[in-house]
Each structure stands twice: as C-alpha cells, then as structure tokens.
Design a protein around this motif. Structure first.
Motif, PDB file in Angstrom:
ATOM      1  N   PHE A 164       0.840  -1.199   0.000  1.00  0.00           N
ATOM      2  CA  PHE A 164       0.000   0.000   0.000  1.00  0.00           C
ATOM      3  C   PHE A 164       0.874   1.247   0.000  1.00  0.00           C
ATOM      4  O   PHE A 164       0.581   2.242  -0.681  1.00  0.00           O
ATOM      5  CB  PHE A 164      -0.909  -0.009   1.233  1.00  0.00           C
ATOM      6  N   ALA A 165       1.976   1.212   0.785  1.00  0.00           N
ATOM      7  CA  ALA A 165       2.857   2.382   0.887  1.00  0.00           C
ATOM      8  C   ALA A 165       3.668   2.600  -0.390  1.00  0.00           C
ATOM      9  O   ALA A 165       3.993   3.748  -0.738  1.00  0.00           O
ATOM     10  CB  ALA A 165       3.800   2.206   2.073  1.00  0.00           C
ATOM     11  N   MET A 166       4.003   1.493  -1.100  1.00  0.00           N
ATOM     12  CA  MET A 166       4.853   1.632  -2.283  1.00  0.00           C
ATOM     13  C   MET A 166       4.058   1.921  -3.556  1.00  0.00           C
ATOM     14  O   MET A 166       4.632   2.210  -4.601  1.00  0.00           O
ATOM     15  CB  MET A 166       5.670   0.356  -2.505  1.00  0.00           C
ATOM     16  N   ALA A 167       2.727   1.868  -3.483  1.00  0.00           N
ATOM     17  CA  ALA A 167       1.898   2.077  -4.676  1.00  0.00           C
ATOM     18  C   ALA A 167       2.186   3.412  -5.364  1.00  0.00           C
ATOM     19  O   ALA A 167       2.301   3.457  -6.603  1.00  0.00           O
ATOM     20  CB  ALA A 167       0.422   1.947  -4.323  1.00  0.00           C
ATOM     21  N   PRO A 168       2.295   4.533  -4.632  1.00  0.00           N
ATOM     22  CA  PRO A 168       2.595   5.805  -5.317  1.00  0.00           C
ATOM     23  C   PRO A 168       3.935   5.779  -6.042  1.00  0.00           C
ATOM     24  O   PRO A 168       4.053   6.300  -7.160  1.00  0.00           O
ATOM     25  CB  PRO A 168       2.603   6.830  -4.168  1.00  0.00           C
ATOM     26  N   TRP A 169       4.947   5.164  -5.414  1.00  0.00           N
ATOM     27  CA  TRP A 169       6.260   5.080  -6.068  1.00  0.00           C
ATOM     28  C   TRP A 169       6.180   4.243  -7.345  1.00  0.00           C
ATOM     29  O   TRP A 169       6.747   4.603  -8.381  1.00  0.00           O
ATOM     30  CB  TRP A 169       7.267   4.454  -5.113  1.00  0.00           C
ATOM     31  N   ALA A 170       5.486   3.110  -7.269  1.00  0.00           N
ATOM     32  CA  ALA A 170       5.347   2.235  -8.440  1.00  0.00           C
ATOM     33  C   ALA A 170       4.629   2.965  -9.574  1.00  0.00           C
ATOM     34  O   ALA A 170       5.004   2.853 -10.748  1.00  0.00           O
ATOM     35  CB  ALA A 170       4.598   0.963  -8.061  1.00  0.00           C
ATOM     36  N   ALA A 171       3.596   3.720  -9.227  1.00  0.00           N
ATOM     37  CA  ALA A 171       2.835   4.448 -10.248  1.00  0.00           C
ATOM     38  C   ALA A 171       3.704   5.514 -10.920  1.00  0.00           C
ATOM     39  O   ALA A 171       3.589   5.745 -12.131  1.00  0.00           O
ATOM     40  CB  ALA A 171       1.603   5.086  -9.620  1.00  0.00           C
ATOM     41  N   SER A 172       4.569   6.161 -10.158  1.00  0.00           N
ATOM     42  CA  SER A 172       5.437   7.182 -10.752  1.00  0.00           C
ATOM     43  C   SER A 172       6.534   6.549 -11.602  1.00  0.00           C
ATOM     44  O   SER A 172       6.960   7.128 -12.613  1.00  0.00           O
ATOM     45  CB  SER A 172       6.061   8.050  -9.658  1.00  0.00           C
ATOM     46  N   PHE A 173       6.999   5.353 -11.226  1.00  0.00           N
ATOM     47  CA  PHE A 173       8.034   4.677 -12.010  1.00  0.00           C
ATOM     48  C   PHE A 173       7.477   4.210 -13.355  1.00  0.00           C
ATOM     49  O   PHE A 173       8.098   4.401 -14.405  1.00  0.00           O
ATOM     50  CB  PHE A 173       8.600   3.490 -11.231  1.00  0.00           C
ATOM     51  N   PHE A 174       6.283   3.601 -13.312  1.00  0.00           N
ATOM     52  CA  PHE A 174       5.631   3.168 -14.549  1.00  0.00           C
ATOM     53  C   PHE A 174       4.730   4.308 -15.048  1.00  0.00           C
ATOM     54  O   PHE A 174       3.508   4.219 -15.039  1.00  0.00           O
ATOM     55  CB  PHE A 174       4.826   1.885 -14.311  1.00  0.00           C
ATOM     56  N   ASP A 175       5.390   5.375 -15.469  1.00  0.00           N
ATOM     57  CA  ASP A 175       4.681   6.613 -15.774  1.00  0.00           C
ATOM     58  C   ASP A 175       3.822   6.535 -17.032  1.00  0.00           C
ATOM     59  O   ASP A 175       3.003   7.420 -17.276  1.00  0.00           O
ATOM     60  CB  ASP A 175       5.674   7.768 -15.904  1.00  0.00           C
ATOM     61  N   LYS A 176       3.996   5.481 -17.832  1.00  0.00           N
ATOM     62  CA  LYS A 176       3.168   5.333 -19.024  1.00  0.00           C
ATOM     63  C   LYS A 176       1.828   4.653 -18.728  1.00  0.00           C
ATOM     64  O   LYS A 176       1.011   4.483 -19.629  1.00  0.00           O
ATOM     65  CB  LYS A 176       3.923   4.538 -20.093  1.00  0.00           C
ATOM     66  N   LEU A 177       1.638   4.253 -17.477  1.00  0.00           N
ATOM     67  CA  LEU A 177       0.401   3.567 -17.081  1.00  0.00           C
ATOM     68  C   LEU A 177      -0.427   4.516 -16.216  1.00  0.00           C
ATOM     69  O   LEU A 177      -0.302   4.544 -14.995  1.00  0.00           O
ATOM     70  CB  LEU A 177       0.714   2.274 -16.310  1.00  0.00           C
ATOM     71  N   ASP A 178      -1.286   5.292 -16.831  1.00  0.00           N
ATOM     72  CA  ASP A 178      -2.076   6.294 -16.128  1.00  0.00           C
ATOM     73  C   ASP A 178      -3.148   5.631 -15.264  1.00  0.00           C
ATOM     74  O   ASP A 178      -3.901   4.770 -15.724  1.00  0.00           O
ATOM     75  CB  ASP A 178      -2.737   7.220 -17.147  1.00  0.00           C
ATOM     76  N   GLY A 179      -3.202   6.026 -13.980  1.00  0.00           N
ATOM     77  CA  GLY A 179      -4.210   5.488 -13.069  1.00  0.00           C
ATOM     78  C   GLY A 179      -3.812   4.206 -12.367  1.00  0.00           C
ATOM     79  O   GLY A 179      -4.664   3.482 -11.835  1.00  0.00           O
ATOM     80  N   LEU A 180      -2.510   3.894 -12.316  1.00  0.00           N
ATOM     81  CA  LEU A 180      -2.048   2.623 -11.735  1.00  0.00           C
ATOM     82  C   LEU A 180      -2.155   2.602 -10.215  1.00  0.00           C
ATOM     83  O   LEU A 180      -2.470   1.556  -9.632  1.00  0.00           O
ATOM     84  CB  LEU A 180      -0.596   2.372 -12.166  1.00  0.00           C
ATOM     85  N   GLU A 181      -1.915   3.751  -9.540  1.00  0.00           N
ATOM     86  CA  GLU A 181      -1.831   3.742  -8.075  1.00  0.00           C
ATOM     87  C   GLU A 181      -3.084   3.200  -7.389  1.00  0.00           C
ATOM     88  O   GLU A 181      -2.986   2.286  -6.558  1.00  0.00           O
ATOM     89  CB  GLU A 181      -1.531   5.157  -7.565  1.00  0.00           C
ATOM     90  N   PRO A 182      -4.289   3.694  -7.656  1.00  0.00           N
ATOM     91  CA  PRO A 182      -5.458   3.152  -6.956  1.00  0.00           C
ATOM     92  C   PRO A 182      -5.733   1.685  -7.312  1.00  0.00           C
ATOM     93  O   PRO A 182      -6.200   0.915  -6.453  1.00  0.00           O
ATOM     94  CB  PRO A 182      -6.608   4.055  -7.425  1.00  0.00           C
TER      95      PRO A 182
END
Length: 463
Positions: A73-91
């Motif tokens: 849950f804590a790493m979700a924002p970091w993962a979403a920013s790393f895979f920046d071509k995948l819009d909406g990944l964090e939630p």
C-alpha cells in the motif's frame, strides 16, 4: 470471461490490470514462505501435533501478509510514478493488494484439504470463485467501472472461495504457537520459498519490462496473449501441484509407484496442452480477429510465440512436485535461479524489439532451465530420460501433423473471411490430431482416458 471483457474494456484497462496482477504475483510468492507444502509433506502427525503445526503456520502467514499489505500500500505511489506510461495505476495497485489479506486466511485450510487429498472440496470453492468472478466482472464492466471491474471481480471471487474452503475444512485457528514447529516447517520450506520468489519473478519481469518501455496498450496486448496461451497450463500446474505433490508425498518411499504416477501425468499433460498450443499458434491471426475483435490484431504475433511457452510451462509443472515430494527442494531452487539469470540476459538482448521480443526471451529462458530441471527430476526417481520424454515426443509428432494440416487449410481458404475460415481450421485440426494420435499414441490416449475416469468416479478424492 477475458474474451467478453475484451469487447467491453480498453487496451489500457487491461494494461493496468496486467501490471497490478504482476505486482500481486510477486508479493504472493512470499505469502506462505513454503509452510503449506512443508506441512503437506510432513508425515505421521497426530491430532495434537497437527493442531500445533496448523496454528503456528496460520499466525506466521497472517503476520507476514499484513506486513506485506502495508508495504504494498505504501509503495503504490512510487510504483505508479516509475511506470509513468500507465495512467491510473496507483489506486488499482492499492485495491489489488487487498488480495493479500484475503488469501492469508486460505493457506492453512487449503493445505489441510490437500493433506487429506480432499481435492473435490478445493475444486468446489474454485468453481464458485470462477462463476462469481465472471458474473461480477462482466456486470461491473457493463456499468462502466473499467479496470476496476476486473479488480473487484477478483476480490469478490477470492473472498467467496476462501470462505468456502474454511467452511469445508472444518479448521479454526487457535492461539497455539510453537517456535520448534515454525523452524521445522521453514527448514523444508525455505528453498520452496526461494523457488516461489524466483518463479514469481519469471511471471512478473516480462510484464514490467513491457509496461515500462512500451506503455499500457502494448502491455494490454501482451497480458492478454500471455493469459490466452497459459489458459491450459495454469489450471494444469495448479492441479498437478495440489494433487501430485501430496499424493507423491504419501508414496515417497515407493519408487516404482512414483515412476508410474509421473509417466501417467506426463502423458496426460502432453496429450492436452501440446495440440492446444500448436493449434493456437497455427490459427492465431484468425482466432484473435474473430474472438477478440479486429482491434486486438497486434496481439496475434505475440500469441504465436507464447503458445510454445504454454507447452513448456505445462510440462514443467510436473518437475516441481517430483523434487518437492522427494525432498530435493534445494535443486528446484537452483534450477529456478538458472532460469532467472537467463531471463535477465535474454530480456536485455530481445528487449530492443517490442513485445514479441520479450516473449522470445521468456520462452528461451524457460525452455533452457526447465529442460535441465526435467532431466534431473527423471534421474531423481530413476526413470530413464528417454522413457520420460517419449510421451511428449509422441504428442509433438501428432500435433505437428495437425499443425501442417491446419496451415494447408488456411492457405487454401485464404479468400474466405476469418470467421468463415476459423471453424474449418479448428475442425480440421481436431480430426487430424485425433487420427494422428490413434496412429502414434493410442496407448497413451487410452491410459489417460482411464485415469480421467478413475478421478471422476472417485468424486475428487484420492485414496
């Protein structure tokens, strides 16, 4: 379900879910740290010892899963920013990580049913989960939930499946905890744990590379191609691991019985998966166009490569139960490590090419490592390699005849529309493979048919 959803959802929707599921697979590898198989393999437990082992396993697994959920849950924002071509990944990631909390509750009751060889009860929960997942996901997709339709469908189905398994096992946790039991389980399970982590990475790294380099649409094509080509191997691997491992653990000191069981498993698996994969490869273009729709056409060349991976994955599913049941989990870990090293090297080489290149890297690494593992597994049970490979070779020969016949039909009917040509190709493939099997592998077919009848008559319980 996926085929229906492909007509409703977009490629980016599938790309998001594919990436989220890749993360959860990596985290699930840490779920039971090998405790489940270690408990199944342990013989001669009395009632008090079983209570101690199961309760200890439950609290350790639950604690680890809670910690992993918090980390995910804590790493979700970091993962979403790393895979920046995948819009909406964090939630989406945060939602999928809830699976860790649900599945932590199913580890012990599932292991208990496996140890009792009550596979019919496990199958009951799975069937309910499959039906619920299909219905819930499709309804939510029609209501416009997008990628969340698959996520919520998965969460709902896994929760129902977990509750059913808990109910049927009759097991309830107690406050008992034994450090000695935990260490004993970990002593056997630590290499399985390492093997699970390596095995998970082989199912994750390719998707992460595609998602990072090529974006959500390409990942949607690749993810659906992967799921299609492993449609047969996933349930086969699950069934063989759950059924063959505990069954072999019971007869681990009876070498002739083990060899007979393994030969039967190899024959049955190759009879089913080899023709399915060959047929899928031969008809990939028409199949994708007709079933998924013309907009999914870029998925066809990926399917042609990953169809071969489906064969390797299915046959390889026999290797792990042999090495686990005979106590050679260290070797299983080393062969998985070899596969990961090869995979990194091949991804580095083929990654310059698109998703098809990534598929080639996955196939090459898996084929090489599993070939070594398969040969070692055959030697470990004193089964000649030629005898172990023979059923696979006969199925490959029959499927090759089928493949050639289908290609000839497709070229002859090139003037027809894909929806007209596909059923003719499938019918030709079925007839050709059946005829070739009767000529080249009649004994194997009859043996597999008899084995299937025995399982059905036993109502899912092996004795």
């Amino acid at each position: 379900t996926t085929i229906i959803l492909a007509r409703i959802l977009t490629k980016p929707d599938f790309g998001l879910v594919t990436m989220a599921m890749a993360f959860i697979v990596a985290f699930q590898a840490l779920r039971d740290i090998g405790f489940g198989p270690a408990f199944v393999q342990r013989k001669d437990l009395d009632a008090d010892e079983e209570k101690t082992f199961t309760s200890t396993m439950f609290w350790v697994v639950l604690g680890i899963n809670v910690v992993m959920f918090a980390c995910g849950f804590a790493m979700a924002p970091w993962a979403a920013s790393f895979f920046d071509k995948l819009d909406g990944l964090e939630p989406i990631l945060k939602g999928v990580f809830c699976l860790l909390l649900i599945e932590a509750l199913s580890t012990v009751p599932t292991a208990i049913l496996q140890k009792r060889l009550e596979f019919g009860m496990i199958a009951t929960g799975e069937m309910v989960g499959i039906v619920l997942h299909a219905g819930l996901s499709i309804v939510l997709a029609l209501l416009g939930f997008g990628a969340w339709s698959i996520v919520l469908g998965t969460l709902g189905s896994r929760l129902a499946q977990t509750l059913i398994v808990i109910k049927l096992s009759g097991w309830r946790p107690s406050w008992t905890f034994s450090r000695v039991a935990a260490l004993e389980l970990f002593g056997f399970g630590r290499f399985l744990w390492g093997n699970s982590i390596l095995g998970a990475s082989s199912k994750v790294v390719d998707k992460m590379v595609v998602g990072k380099l090529l974006g959500d649409s390409s990942l949607g094509y690749y993810g659906n191609a992967y799921n299609l080509c492993t449609t047969a191997s996933k349930p086969i691997f699950s069934i063989i691991l759950r059924v063959t491992f505990p069954a072999l653990s019971r007869i681990q000191d009876d070498a002739p019985a083990i060899r007979k069981a393994i030969l039967s498993a190899i024959t049955s698996v190759s009879l089913v998966t080899v023709p399915l994969s060959f047929g899928l490869s031969a008809t990939a273009t028409d199949f994708v166009t007709v079933v998924y729709g013309p907009s999914w056409q870029p998925m066809a060349p990926i399917v042609q490569i990953l169809a071969a991976y489906g064969i390797v994955a299915s046959v390889a599913s026999i290797t792990a139960p042999i090495l686990m049941a005979t106590g050679r989990v260290r070797n299983l870990f080393y062969y998985s490590l070899l596969g990961q090293v090869l995979m990194v090297a091949l991804f580095f080489w083929f990654g310059r090419y698109d998703a098809v290149g990534i598929g080639c890297g996955l196939l090459g690494a898996t084929l090489t490592s599993e070939l070594f593992a398969f040969c070692y597994a055959m030697r470990s049970i004193e089964l000649p390699i030629r005898q172990g490979v023979s059923p696979i070779v006969r199925s490959l020969a029959a499927a090759s005849v089928m493949y050639a016949a289908v290609l000839i039909v497709e070229q002859s009917l090139s003037a027809l529309q894909p929806w007209q040509r596909l059923p003719i190709s499938i019918f030709t493939g079925i007839l050709t493979y059946a005829a070739a099997t009767m000529l080249l592998n009649r004994r194997g077919f009859q043996s597999s048919l008899q084995g299937a009848k025995s399982v059905l008559l036993s109502k899912g319980r092996l004795t």
